[in-house]
Each structure stands twice: as C-alpha cells, then as structure tokens.
Design a protein around this motif. Structure first.
Motif, PDB file in Angstrom:
ATOM      1  N   PRO A   1     -56.793 -63.343 -97.220  1.00 51.07           N
ATOM      2  CA  PRO A   1     -58.150 -63.453 -96.668  1.00 51.07           C
ATOM      3  C   PRO A   1     -58.167 -63.627 -95.151  1.00 51.07           C
ATOM      4  CG  PRO A   1     -57.987 -64.742 -98.669  1.00 51.07           C
ATOM      5  CD  PRO A   1     -56.594 -64.265 -98.361  1.00 51.07           C
ATOM      6  N   ALA A   2     -57.212 -64.385 -94.604  1.00 56.73           N
ATOM      7  CA  ALA A   2     -57.168 -64.591 -93.152  1.00 56.73           C
ATOM      8  C   ALA A   2     -56.888 -63.281 -92.419  1.00 56.73           C
ATOM      9  CB  ALA A   2     -56.106 -65.627 -92.800  1.00 56.73           C
ATOM     10  N   ILE A   3     -55.979 -62.450 -92.958  1.00 60.41           N
ATOM     11  CA  ILE A   3     -55.682 -61.143 -92.336  1.00 60.41           C
ATOM     12  C   ILE A   3     -56.882 -60.215 -92.492  1.00 60.41           C
ATOM     13  CG2 ILE A   3     -54.179 -59.116 -92.384  1.00 60.41           C
ATOM     14  CD1 ILE A   3     -52.884 -61.625 -91.242  1.00 60.41           C
ATOM     15  N   ALA A   4     -57.542 -60.247 -93.652  1.00 64.61           N
ATOM     16  CA  ALA A   4     -58.733 -59.415 -93.864  1.00 64.61           C
ATOM     17  C   ALA A   4     -59.830 -59.784 -92.864  1.00 64.61           C
ATOM     18  CB  ALA A   4     -59.244 -59.591 -95.289  1.00 64.61           C
ATOM     19  N   SER A   5     -59.914 -61.061 -92.501  1.00 56.47           N
ATOM     20  CA  SER A   5     -60.952 -61.511 -91.564  1.00 56.47           C
ATOM     21  C   SER A   5     -60.743 -60.949 -90.161  1.00 56.47           C
ATOM     22  CB  SER A   5     -61.002 -63.041 -91.503  1.00 56.47           C
ATOM     23  OG  SER A   5     -59.890 -63.567 -90.801  1.00 56.47           O
ATOM     24  N   LEU A   6     -59.536 -60.418 -89.860  1.00 54.25           N
ATOM     25  CA  LEU A   6     -59.289 -59.840 -88.546  1.00 54.25           C
ATOM     26  C   LEU A   6     -60.166 -58.614 -88.279  1.00 54.25           C
ATOM     27  CD1 LEU A   6     -55.384 -60.060 -88.268  1.00 54.25           C
ATOM     28  CD2 LEU A   6     -57.087 -61.501 -87.138  1.00 54.25           C
ATOM     29  N   SER A   7     -60.628 -57.954 -89.347  1.00 47.10           N
ATOM     30  CA  SER A   7     -61.517 -56.801 -89.155  1.00 47.10           C
ATOM     31  C   SER A   7     -62.828 -57.215 -88.506  1.00 47.10           C
ATOM     32  CB  SER A   7     -61.797 -56.105 -90.494  1.00 47.10           C
ATOM     33  OG  SER A   7     -62.496 -56.971 -91.375  1.00 47.10           O
ATOM     34  N   LEU A   8     -63.147 -58.493 -88.574  1.00 49.15           N
ATOM     35  CA  LEU A   8     -64.317 -59.031 -87.875  1.00 49.15           C
ATOM     36  C   LEU A   8     -63.902 -59.816 -86.630  1.00 49.15           C
ATOM     37  CD1 LEU A   8     -67.341 -59.603 -87.668  1.00 49.15           C
ATOM     38  CD2 LEU A   8     -67.028 -61.489 -89.282  1.00 49.15           C
TER      39      LEU A   8
ATOM     40  N   LEU B   1     -61.240 -59.666 -84.647  1.00 49.62           N
ATOM     41  CA  LEU B   1     -60.760 -58.867 -83.521  1.00 49.62           C
ATOM     42  C   LEU B   1     -61.914 -58.159 -82.822  1.00 49.62           C
ATOM     43  CD1 LEU B   1     -57.431 -57.268 -84.852  1.00 49.62           C
ATOM     44  CD2 LEU B   1     -57.710 -59.153 -83.237  1.00 49.62           C
ATOM     45  N   THR B   2     -62.910 -57.750 -83.589  1.00 51.61           N
ATOM     46  CA  THR B   2     -64.086 -57.100 -83.002  1.00 51.61           C
ATOM     47  C   THR B   2     -64.837 -58.068 -82.098  1.00 51.61           C
ATOM     48  OG1 THR B   2     -64.303 -55.742 -84.988  1.00 51.61           O
ATOM     49  CG2 THR B   2     -66.194 -55.808 -83.511  1.00 51.61           C
ATOM     50  N   THR B   3     -65.075 -59.271 -82.601  1.00 46.24           N
ATOM     51  CA  THR B   3     -65.836 -60.234 -81.808  1.00 46.24           C
ATOM     52  C   THR B   3     -65.046 -60.724 -80.595  1.00 46.24           C
ATOM     53  OG1 THR B   3     -65.138 -61.981 -83.349  1.00 46.24           O
ATOM     54  CG2 THR B   3     -67.291 -60.994 -83.720  1.00 46.24           C
ATOM     55  N   MET B   4     -63.711 -60.840 -80.734  1.00 45.66           N
ATOM     56  CA  MET B   4     -62.919 -61.267 -79.584  1.00 45.66           C
ATOM     57  C   MET B   4     -62.884 -60.172 -78.515  1.00 45.66           C
ATOM     58  SD  MET B   4     -61.362 -63.543 -77.967  1.00 45.66           S
ATOM     59  CE  MET B   4     -61.217 -64.841 -79.193  1.00 45.66           C
ATOM     60  N   ALA B   5     -62.731 -58.900 -78.941  1.00 45.43           N
ATOM     61  CA  ALA B   5     -62.761 -57.791 -77.978  1.00 45.43           C
ATOM     62  C   ALA B   5     -64.107 -57.732 -77.276  1.00 45.43           C
ATOM     63  CB  ALA B   5     -62.478 -56.464 -78.691  1.00 45.43           C
ATOM     64  N   LEU B   6     -65.171 -57.974 -78.030  1.00 48.31           N
ATOM     65  CA  LEU B   6     -66.510 -57.988 -77.446  1.00 48.31           C
ATOM     66  C   LEU B   6     -66.661 -59.129 -76.444  1.00 48.31           C
ATOM     67  CD1 LEU B   6     -69.856 -57.237 -78.986  1.00 48.31           C
ATOM     68  CD2 LEU B   6     -69.517 -59.592 -78.287  1.00 48.31           C
TER      69      LEU B   6
ATOM     70  N   PHE C   1     -70.118 -71.769 -78.829  1.00 47.69           N
ATOM     71  CA  PHE C   1     -68.823 -71.627 -79.501  1.00 47.69           C
ATOM     72  C   PHE C   1     -68.876 -72.240 -80.897  1.00 47.69           C
ATOM     73  CE2 PHE C   1     -64.658 -73.166 -80.705  1.00 47.69           C
ATOM     74  CZ  PHE C   1     -63.774 -72.183 -80.300  1.00 47.69           C
ATOM     75  N   PHE C   2     -69.384 -73.453 -80.991  1.00 47.77           N
ATOM     76  CA  PHE C   2     -69.310 -74.182 -82.249  1.00 47.77           C
ATOM     77  C   PHE C   2     -70.339 -73.727 -83.278  1.00 47.77           C
ATOM     78  CE2 PHE C   2     -67.242 -77.398 -79.419  1.00 47.77           C
ATOM     79  CZ  PHE C   2     -66.000 -77.372 -80.051  1.00 47.77           C
ATOM     80  N   ILE C   3     -71.541 -73.319 -82.837  1.00 47.67           N
ATOM     81  CA  ILE C   3     -72.538 -72.932 -83.842  1.00 47.67           C
ATOM     82  C   ILE C   3     -72.198 -71.584 -84.474  1.00 47.67           C
ATOM     83  CG2 ILE C   3     -74.403 -74.347 -82.900  1.00 47.67           C
ATOM     84  CD1 ILE C   3     -75.618 -71.828 -81.670  1.00 47.67           C
ATOM     85  N   LEU C   4     -71.739 -70.615 -83.684  1.00 44.00           N
ATOM     86  CA  LEU C   4     -71.389 -69.339 -84.308  1.00 44.00           C
ATOM     87  C   LEU C   4     -70.089 -69.463 -85.088  1.00 44.00           C
ATOM     88  CD1 LEU C   4     -72.269 -66.453 -84.775  1.00 44.00           C
ATOM     89  CD2 LEU C   4     -70.888 -65.750 -82.826  1.00 44.00           C
TER      90      LEU C   4
ATOM     91  N   PHE D   1     -68.114 -67.351 -74.964  1.00 41.29           N
ATOM     92  CA  PHE D   1     -67.803 -68.529 -75.767  1.00 41.29           C
ATOM     93  C   PHE D   1     -68.385 -68.412 -77.175  1.00 41.29           C
ATOM     94  CE2 PHE D   1     -67.073 -70.225 -71.526  1.00 41.29           C
ATOM     95  CZ  PHE D   1     -65.963 -71.026 -71.721  1.00 41.29           C
ATOM     96  N   TYR D   2     -69.541 -67.806 -77.269  1.00 46.42           N
ATOM     97  CA  TYR D   2     -70.221 -67.599 -78.555  1.00 46.42           C
ATOM     98  C   TYR D   2     -69.333 -66.792 -79.506  1.00 46.42           C
ATOM     99  CZ  TYR D   2     -74.271 -65.983 -81.442  1.00 46.42           C
ATOM    100  OH  TYR D   2     -75.170 -65.695 -82.438  1.00 46.42           O
ATOM    101  N   TYR D   3     -68.845 -65.637 -79.036  1.00 47.00           N
ATOM    102  CA  TYR D   3     -68.028 -64.786 -79.897  1.00 47.00           C
ATOM    103  C   TYR D   3     -66.596 -65.276 -80.016  1.00 47.00           C
ATOM    104  CZ  TYR D   3     -72.027 -61.757 -80.055  1.00 47.00           C
ATOM    105  OH  TYR D   3     -73.290 -61.282 -80.270  1.00 47.00           O
ATOM    106  N   ALA D   4     -66.121 -66.015 -79.013  1.00 42.66           N
ATOM    107  CA  ALA D   4     -64.818 -66.659 -79.164  1.00 42.66           C
ATOM    108  C   ALA D   4     -64.880 -67.669 -80.316  1.00 42.66           C
ATOM    109  CB  ALA D   4     -64.418 -67.362 -77.872  1.00 42.66           C
ATOM    110  N   GLY D   5     -66.018 -68.336 -80.450  1.00 43.79           N
ATOM    111  CA  GLY D   5     -66.218 -69.245 -81.582  1.00 43.79           C
ATOM    112  C   GLY D   5     -66.200 -68.500 -82.903  1.00 43.79           C
ATOM    113  N   SER D   6     -66.805 -67.306 -82.924  1.00 39.65           N
ATOM    114  CA  SER D   6     -66.797 -66.479 -84.131  1.00 39.65           C
ATOM    115  C   SER D   6     -65.381 -66.108 -84.537  1.00 39.65           C
ATOM    116  CB  SER D   6     -67.631 -65.215 -83.893  1.00 39.65           C
ATOM    117  OG  SER D   6     -67.476 -64.300 -84.963  1.00 39.65           O
ATOM    118  N   SER D   7     -64.593 -65.650 -83.564  1.00 42.67           N
ATOM    119  CA  SER D   7     -63.214 -65.242 -83.849  1.00 42.67           C
ATOM    120  C   SER D   7     -62.371 -66.428 -84.299  1.00 42.67           C
ATOM    121  CB  SER D   7     -62.588 -64.605 -82.605  1.00 42.67           C
ATOM    122  OG  SER D   7     -63.309 -63.468 -82.203  1.00 42.67           O
ATOM    123  N   THR D   8     -62.524 -67.550 -83.613  1.00 39.01           N
ATOM    124  CA  THR D   8     -61.727 -68.729 -83.929  1.00 39.01           C
ATOM    125  C   THR D   8     -62.096 -69.293 -85.299  1.00 39.01           C
ATOM    126  OG1 THR D   8     -61.590 -69.279 -81.577  1.00 39.01           O
ATOM    127  CG2 THR D   8     -61.059 -71.027 -83.143  1.00 39.01           C
TER     128      THR D   8
END
Length: 411
Positions: free
Chosen positions: A47-54, A56-61, A225-228, A346-353
């Motif tokens: 599941p953690a590797i599958a979550s990279l499809s989201l 990695l997108t948010t971190m690149a963004l 960061f924390f809410i997303l 920071f918003y999308y970094a929170g999503s990726s993290t």
C-alpha cells in the motif's frame, strides 16, 4: 480599473472559471487515489508503494510551484494557468496507455510538474482582481470547484474501474479535463491589476526569504502541511479498510464514499463567508476541531458512524483550507503569487508526507495507527493556530499603538 465585486457578471464569470479550474486540477491530481488497492493487487506492491502514484505527483507539484509562482510575476497569471490545465489534461489521457507501474509513476510526476501552474497562481489572481471584502467568498467558490473535482473524479474512477478497468477510467478523466480546460479559457477575464516585472532572481529570493521570516505566514504554511496531510491520509487508506472484511465493499461503493466531498463544497464557501464576518481564527479553530472529531468517529466499527466521521473531517478540512489560503492573500504585502506558492508547497508536501507515512502506520498498526497519525497532525495545526492568534493580536496592538491619537486642545 475597478476590482471585481460580488453580484456582477464579471464576478460570476471569474468564479465559474476558477470553479472549472479547481475541478480540473483536482480531478486529475487525485484520480489514482481510489485505485491504490487496485494497483497494490495488480502490480503486486505494498500500500505504501501504491500511494506513490499520488505522493510523487503532489511532491512534484509542490516543488514546481516554487518556480511557477515566481515565473507568473513575469509572464502573467492567465497564460500560465491555461498552459497548466491543457498540458495536464493531455498527460492524463496518456496515463491510460502506460505499460507498467514505473511508467505510470513517470507520467504522474510530469502531471505534478505542469499542474502547478493553476494552484500556484489562482490565489494570487483572485487576491489581485477581487474586491477585498469579497475575497473570502471568491476563494471559497474556487475551493468548492476543488472539492467537486476531487469528488467527481474519484467516483467516476471507481465506477468505470468496476465496469471496465482502471485504464478506461483514467482516460475518461483526461477527456473530461480537456473540456473543463476549454471552459476555463473562455470564461476567465484577463488580469487587470497585474503588473509584470523583469525576472530578478536575487529580488525573488529575498522576497521568498522575507515570506519565510514572517511568523504569521510560517504558521499558515505549517497549518497547510498538517491539514492536507491528515485529509489525504484518511482518504488514501479508508479504501483498504472498507474493501476488506467485515465490510468487503466493492470498488464502486468505495468510490461513492468520495461523494462526501460535497460537504466540502458547502463548507469552503460557508466558512469563508463566516470568517469574513466573525474572524478567521475563530472559524479556523472550529474547522480543526471538526477534523479531530471526525477522525475519532471513524474508529467506530459501525459503517454509518464511520461515514459520518469522514463527513465531519471533510467539512472541517475544506473550511480550514478556505480560511488559511485566503489569509495568505491578506497577510502577504507583496509578491502574492510567491507567498501563495509557498503556502501550497507546504500544503502538498503535507499530502506527500502524510499519504506515504500513513501507509507505514496502516501496515504496522492498522486503522488505529492511521487515526493516531491524523490526530497528531491536527493537534500540531491547532497549536500553530494558537500561536498565529498570538502573533496577529500582537501585531494589531503594535499597529494601534503606532497610530497617532487625536489630542484635545483646551482654550
């Protein structure tokens, strides 16, 4: 030129265009979220590797937005937003034909890079063009488009994956995104208050450092960061729980869980309006408390109570984001696009993290571990909101003390 006021035709065109822009961006960005269990099963990954499809997108963004926000100060707002939406829509159609998971990740990273153009610039465009007193409602309508796009994209993905496969689902989202891009291009008025300036790296770097030194902005960035991170963690892994016993729900039914985004469509607009009237901090606290309450309710085994908890967290999240994002436009004195880009970084970094770390918590501790991570994130956001209130009060008191007082002259 006058600013755009609520009740005018231009205001309706602007907010409708931004609605379509938000719809498009988030239908594409989160299109793989309901597919995480499918990817895990089909590509034999965790599941953690599958979550990279989201993730990695948010971190690149997030990284791309740091540059796009500065570029928009030179090239303008509308052209960059149009390029972002059209190119991301074309890439969305290409993802339907990838031969393996590695290629899917590559296309998702490219999508994240080009998608940055709209969210990095949209808040700056609105803060420049909309009458100050109407900015909260305008930002709320834009975020409503985000919630509808996120909801619709996920539901479409769930249904089409059940009836056909995930490739047909992603291709369909791509086609719908192209149509939304054309509507955005037609409806959005050109910038009237934007003033281009030469690209001065030293000045833009100094401006970015100034933003990062502002305690109020730093608090808002941390809250983002924390809410997303909390929100994405919940929706990333709720599907794994609901598709497993004792619930054993189908992909279509799990996809319809995302219809709860409709409460975000309401809360972003309503709480934005309430913040304009009653104060941003007060409404932000309410939003964060609703997120914590909702997370706790999902620990119940009853499916009805669990869904109610998801609804509470969704309501609180979209309302909190609406308030915090519009607050950045108020707080930043200059280089608003850059300030907005930092917020969204920071918003999308929170999503990726949160989205990736949540997978580790899910595998190690189950759903209780996921909720403990979410509650930790929301608690951090609440502490930052308290400090933000302290900083804002101190700033207002200093401003009052520096204001010359009228003196009474006795004759």
């Amino acid at each position: 030129m006058p600013y755009i006021k609520k009740g005018t035709k231009t205001f309706r065109r602007t907010t409708l265009a931004m609605f379509f822009g938000g719809f498009n961006t988030f239908a594409i960005m989160y299109s793989t979220q309901p597919l995480l269990p499918v990817f895990s099963r089909e590509f034999h990954i965790s599941p953690a590797i599958a979550s990279l499809s989201l993730s990695l997108t948010t971190m690149a963004l997030a990284i791309s937005m740091l540059f796009v926000g500065s570029l928009s100060e030179v090239k303008g707002r509308k052209p960059l937003m149009i390029f972002s939406l059209v190119s991301a829509s074309v890439l969305a159609m290409f993802t339907a034909f990838v031969p393996n998971y590695h290629m899917l990740l590559l296309f998702r990273v490219l999508q994240g890079i080009v998608l940055a153009g709209l969210p990095a610039v949209a808040m700056a465009y609105l803060s420049e063009e909309i009458e100050r007193g109407d900015l909260g409602i305008a930002m709320g309508l834009y975020i409503s488009g985000i919630s509808v796009g996120g909801m619709s994209g996920r539901i479409i993905i769930g249904i089409l994956t059940d009836f056909f496969n995930w490739r047909v689902a992603l291709g369909t989202v791509g086609i719908l995104s192209v149509l939304a891009s054309l509507l955005f291009c037609y409806l959005l008025p050109p910038s009237e208050h934007f003033q281009p300036r030469p690209l001065e790296i030293k000045m833009l770097t100094k401006s970015m450092i100034d933003h990062l030194k502002d305690p109020s902005l730093l608090c808002l960035y941390g809250i983002a960061f924390f809410i997303l991170g909390s929100f994405v963690t919940l929706y990333n892994y709720i599907g794994f729980q609901l598709m497993a016993p004792p619930y054993s729900l189908s992909q279509t039914i799990v996809g319809f869980i995302f219809i709860l985004y409709i409460v975000g469509t309401f809360s972003s607009t309503w709480m934005g309006r309430q913040a304009d009237m009653h104060g941003r901090n007060k409404m932000l606290w309410i939003g964060l408390l609703l997120m914590a309450l909702g997370a706790c309710l999902t620990l119940q085994t009853s499916l009805a109570i669990k869904i109610l908890g998801i609804a509470f967290l969704t309501f609180g999240f979209f309302g909190s984001h609406s308030i915090a994002s519009s607050w950045v436009g108020h707080q930043a004195i200059r280089d608003k696009a850059q300030a907005s880009s930092l917020y969204l970084f920071f918003y999308y970094a929170g999503s990726s993290t949160g989205g990736t770390v949540g997978g580790t918590f899910w595998q190690a501790f189950g759903w209780g571990g996921v909720i403990s991570l979410i509650l930790g994130f929301v608690s951090c956001a609440f502490l930052l909101s308290l400090y933000l209130n302290h900083v804002a009060s101190k700033h207002q008191q200093l401003k009052t003390n520096l204001t010359p007082r009228k003196q009474t002259v006795h004759v």
